[in-house]
Design a protein around this motif. Structure first.
Motif, short mmCIF file in Angstrom:
data_model
loop_
_atom_site.label_atom_id
_atom_site.label_comp_id
_atom_site.label_asym_id
_atom_site.label_seq_id
_atom_site.Cartn_x
_atom_site.Cartn_y
_atom_site.Cartn_z
N TRP A 113 -76.00 99.86 56.30
CA TRP A 113 -74.90 99.83 55.34
C TRP A 113 -74.01 101.04 55.52
N LEU A 114 -74.62 102.20 55.69
CA LEU A 114 -73.82 103.41 55.88
C LEU A 114 -73.00 103.33 57.15
N SER A 115 -73.58 102.82 58.21
CA SER A 115 -72.86 102.63 59.46
C SER A 115 -71.67 101.69 59.25
N ALA A 116 -71.90 100.58 58.58
CA ALA A 116 -70.84 99.58 58.37
C ALA A 116 -69.73 100.13 57.48
N PHE A 117 -70.10 100.83 56.40
CA PHE A 117 -69.09 101.43 55.54
C PHE A 117 -68.24 102.42 56.32
N THR A 118 -68.89 103.24 57.13
CA THR A 118 -68.18 104.26 57.90
C THR A 118 -67.22 103.62 58.90
N LYS A 119 -67.67 102.58 59.56
CA LYS A 119 -66.79 101.92 60.53
C LYS A 119 -65.55 101.37 59.84
N LYS A 120 -65.73 100.73 58.67
CA LYS A 120 -64.59 100.17 57.95
C LYS A 120 -63.66 101.28 57.46
N VAL A 121 -64.22 102.39 57.03
CA VAL A 121 -63.39 103.53 56.60
C VAL A 121 -62.52 104.01 57.76
N PHE A 122 -63.11 104.13 58.93
CA PHE A 122 -62.35 104.59 60.09
C PHE A 122 -61.36 103.55 60.57
N GLN A 123 -61.67 102.26 60.43
CA GLN A 123 -60.74 101.22 60.86
C GLN A 123 -59.53 101.13 59.95
N SER A 124 -59.65 101.62 58.72
CA SER A 124 -58.52 101.58 57.79
C SER A 124 -57.41 102.50 58.29
N THR B 29 -66.74 111.26 54.32
CA THR B 29 -67.15 110.11 53.51
C THR B 29 -68.59 109.72 53.82
N ILE B 30 -69.06 110.06 55.02
CA ILE B 30 -70.44 109.72 55.39
C ILE B 30 -71.41 110.40 54.44
N ALA B 31 -71.15 111.68 54.15
CA ALA B 31 -72.03 112.43 53.23
C ALA B 31 -72.03 111.81 51.84
N ASP B 32 -70.83 111.50 51.32
CA ASP B 32 -70.72 110.93 49.97
C ASP B 32 -71.36 109.55 49.89
N ASN B 33 -71.12 108.73 50.90
CA ASN B 33 -71.66 107.37 50.86
C ASN B 33 -73.16 107.34 51.13
N ALA B 34 -73.65 108.32 51.88
CA ALA B 34 -75.11 108.45 52.04
C ALA B 34 -75.76 108.77 50.70
N LYS C 115 -68.63 104.90 42.95
CA LYS C 115 -69.80 105.67 43.36
C LYS C 115 -69.68 106.18 44.80
N GLY C 116 -68.90 105.47 45.61
CA GLY C 116 -68.75 105.86 47.01
C GLY C 116 -67.43 106.55 47.26
N LYS C 117 -67.09 106.69 48.51
CA LYS C 117 -65.86 107.39 48.93
C LYS C 117 -65.07 106.50 49.86
N ARG C 118 -63.79 106.28 49.52
CA ARG C 118 -62.87 105.47 50.31
C ARG C 118 -63.35 104.04 50.51
N GLY D 96 -62.63 101.64 48.11
CA GLY D 96 -61.82 100.81 47.23
C GLY D 96 -60.97 99.83 48.03
N GLY D 97 -60.08 99.13 47.34
CA GLY D 97 -59.24 98.13 48.01
C GLY D 97 -60.11 97.05 48.64
N ASN D 98 -59.81 96.68 49.86
CA ASN D 98 -60.60 95.66 50.55
C ASN D 98 -61.66 96.24 51.47
N THR D 99 -61.75 97.58 51.55
CA THR D 99 -62.73 98.20 52.45
C THR D 99 -64.16 97.83 52.06
N GLY D 100 -64.49 98.01 50.79
CA GLY D 100 -65.83 97.64 50.33
C GLY D 100 -66.11 96.16 50.47
N PRO D 101 -65.22 95.29 49.94
CA PRO D 101 -65.46 93.85 50.06
C PRO D 101 -65.59 93.35 51.50
#
Length: 228
Positions: free
Chosen positions: A44-55, A107-112, A147-150, A152-157
């Motif tokens: 999950w952390l890997s996937a969140f991070t990839k989406k954050v960077f792709q934004s 964001t990796i630290a916050d989302n971890a 609860k996480g970092k960056r 919001g919007g469509n990144t999480g969904p």
């Protein structure tokens, strides 16, 4: 509020995609709750991070760099990410094997930490995601945003969809449909709009029995510039 019958939406989408069979073949199938629970939290952390960077960046550039991310951040091991001191984060953010962007790296630290808190409360982050009810999927979006970092919007969904959690997406085509049928007005990320969208998708799901992701895709395929 009166919603359009889902069968009409499906028929319109099928006409645009070459028929019902062709439409069914391109619809996503979400993971089961059992399959979701089996996802290790570090994925999950890997996937969140990839989406954050792709934004805001070229997605292919991020994909090309991703093996470097996995190596530099130790496959996003949650325990290790939670123990990294600030100065090491800055050092890692300068590593040429990744995309050097300190703000996004942090964001990796916050989302971890977010994932770690969910693990303490639910046994694992995956358990929390699997148990989250479909009639309050916007509540899960809100959890990720607050609860996480960056996230919001469509990144999480989009990350939820990527890893198999059943969720609708407020893509531009879906948003256009919801506006055209007066289901939402104003900002799409307001609580009023999100609640109205959730109400509509819950209605359609009860009507047709399909997963939210398929309903979302059918609505998108029924309008917009995506004909065969």
């Amino acid at each position: 509020m009166i919603f359009e019958d889902f069968e009409k939406i499906f028929h319109r989408a099928a006409e645009r995609k070459g028929g019902k069979r062709e439409l069914e073949m391109i619809l996503s199938i979400p993971r089961t709750d059992t399959e979701l629970r089996a996802i290790p939290d570090h994925r999950w952390l890997s996937a969140f991070t990839k989406k954050v960077f792709q934004s805001g960046m070229n997605w292919q550039v991020v994909r090309n760099k991703w093996p470097g991310f996995e190596e530099v951040f130790w496959a996003f091991d949650i325990e290790k990410m939670c123990l990294i001191p600030p100065e090491m984060w800055e050092e890692k953010a300068r590593n040429p094997d990744i995309i050097r962007h300190l703000g996004k790296v942090m964001t990796i630290a916050d989302n971890a930490q977010m994932i770690k808190r969910a693990e303490r409360e639910f046994g694992s982050f995956s358990n929390m995601v699997a148990d989250w009810p479909s009639d309050d999927i916007i509540g899960l979006w809100r959890y990720l945003k607050t609860k996480g970092k960056r996230l919001g919007g469509n990144t999480g969904p989009y990350t939820l969809r990527l890893l198999g959690k059943d969720t609708f997406i407020l893509s531009s085509d879906v948003e256009s449909y919801l506006r055209a049928y007066k289901i939402i007005d104003g900002g799409k990320d307001t609580q009023k709009s999100l609640k109205a969208a959730q109400q509509a998708f819950t209605y359609w799901q009860q009507q047709c029995g399909r997963p939210l992701c398929q309903i979302s895709q059918v609505i998108a395929f029924s309008s917009g510039d995506n004909r065969v």
